[in-house]
Design an enzyme around this catalytic site. Sequence first.
Site, PDB file in Angstrom:
ATOM      1  N   CYS A   1     114.144 -14.635 -12.958  1.00  0.00           N
ATOM      2  CA  CYS A   1     113.260 -15.611 -12.331  1.00  0.00           C
ATOM      3  C   CYS A   1     113.806 -17.027 -12.465  1.00  0.00           C
ATOM      4  O   CYS A   1     113.709 -17.824 -11.528  1.00  0.00           O
ATOM      5  CB  CYS A   1     111.865 -15.493 -12.919  1.00  0.00           C
ATOM      6  SG  CYS A   1     111.083 -13.912 -12.512  1.00  0.00           S
TER       7      CYS A   1
ATOM      8  N   CYS B   1     111.773 -15.188 -17.063  1.00  0.00           N
ATOM      9  CA  CYS B   1     112.952 -14.463 -17.556  1.00  0.00           C
ATOM     10  C   CYS B   1     114.213 -14.985 -16.859  1.00  0.00           C
ATOM     11  O   CYS B   1     114.146 -15.869 -16.000  1.00  0.00           O
ATOM     12  CB  CYS B   1     112.783 -12.969 -17.285  1.00  0.00           C
ATOM     13  SG  CYS B   1     112.872 -12.537 -15.520  1.00  0.00           S
TER      14      CYS B   1
ATOM     15  N   HIS C   1     108.435  -9.708  -9.908  1.00  0.00           N
ATOM     16  CA  HIS C   1     107.773 -10.574 -10.882  1.00  0.00           C
ATOM     17  C   HIS C   1     106.961 -11.617 -10.114  1.00  0.00           C
ATOM     18  O   HIS C   1     107.271 -11.941  -8.963  1.00  0.00           O
ATOM     19  CB  HIS C   1     108.802 -11.270 -11.765  1.00  0.00           C
ATOM     20  CG  HIS C   1     109.475 -10.364 -12.730  1.00  0.00           C
ATOM     21  ND1 HIS C   1     110.212 -10.834 -13.792  1.00  0.00           N
ATOM     22  CD2 HIS C   1     109.528  -9.011 -12.807  1.00  0.00           C
ATOM     23  CE1 HIS C   1     110.690  -9.818 -14.484  1.00  0.00           C
ATOM     24  NE2 HIS C   1     110.296  -8.703 -13.901  1.00  0.00           N
TER      25      HIS C   1
ATOM     26  N   GLU D   1     106.867 -14.793 -10.283  1.00  0.00           N
ATOM     27  CA  GLU D   1     107.643 -15.944  -9.817  1.00  0.00           C
ATOM     28  C   GLU D   1     108.434 -15.611  -8.553  1.00  0.00           C
ATOM     29  O   GLU D   1     108.474 -16.413  -7.609  1.00  0.00           O
ATOM     30  CB  GLU D   1     108.631 -16.394 -10.902  1.00  0.00           C
ATOM     31  CG  GLU D   1     107.984 -16.760 -12.212  1.00  0.00           C
ATOM     32  CD  GLU D   1     107.911 -15.616 -13.211  1.00  0.00           C
ATOM     33  OE1 GLU D   1     108.074 -15.879 -14.418  1.00  0.00           O
ATOM     34  OE2 GLU D   1     107.675 -14.464 -12.801  1.00  0.00           O
TER      35      GLU D   1
END
Length: 146
Positions: A80, A77, A47, A49
Site C-alpha cells: 500500500c 503495509c 486492501h 488503501e
Amino acid sequence: MGFAIAQAEKAVAVNEVPVGAILVDDSGDIIASAHNAPLSTCDPTAHAEIRVLRQAGQAVGNYRLTGTTLYVTVEPCCMCAGAIIHARVRRLVFGAWDAKAGACGSVYDIVRDSRLNHTVEVIPGVLAHECGAVIKEFFRNRRGCP
C-alpha cells in the site's frame, strides 16, 4: 478518521480484517472510501488503501491523486505504501501503528524515503486508540478470546 473507522466496521460485518480508508481532496470532500476485501474478492491486493486509490483514480480520471489526503485506520503495509507513492498522495493520516507489517514509520518508512521519486507527509496516531480497538476486538473475537 471517523469515516475510515466506519469503513473498518463494515469490514467486520463481512468478516474481513477491519481496516478502513477514505481519500479526500484539497477541499476536504471525500473522493472514495473502502474497507479491506481480500477474502471476499480472493484478491491479495484488495486492501482498503488500494481499493480507495483505484476508486479515486476512476472518479477523477487520473491515477495521479496529487493534493489528496488518505485517512487509514491502520498504518499501511509495503504494498500500500508503494501504491500511495505512485499515486502521488500528498498526505497520509493513519490511526493505529502496525508493529509487524507497517511501512510508514514503524517497521519500514517507505513513504518518506527520499530515494524515491515522491515522499508523503505522514500524520500518525490519529484516533489511534479507537482505530486499534476495532482491529483488536476483531482478532479477539476471531480467536475466541474473552
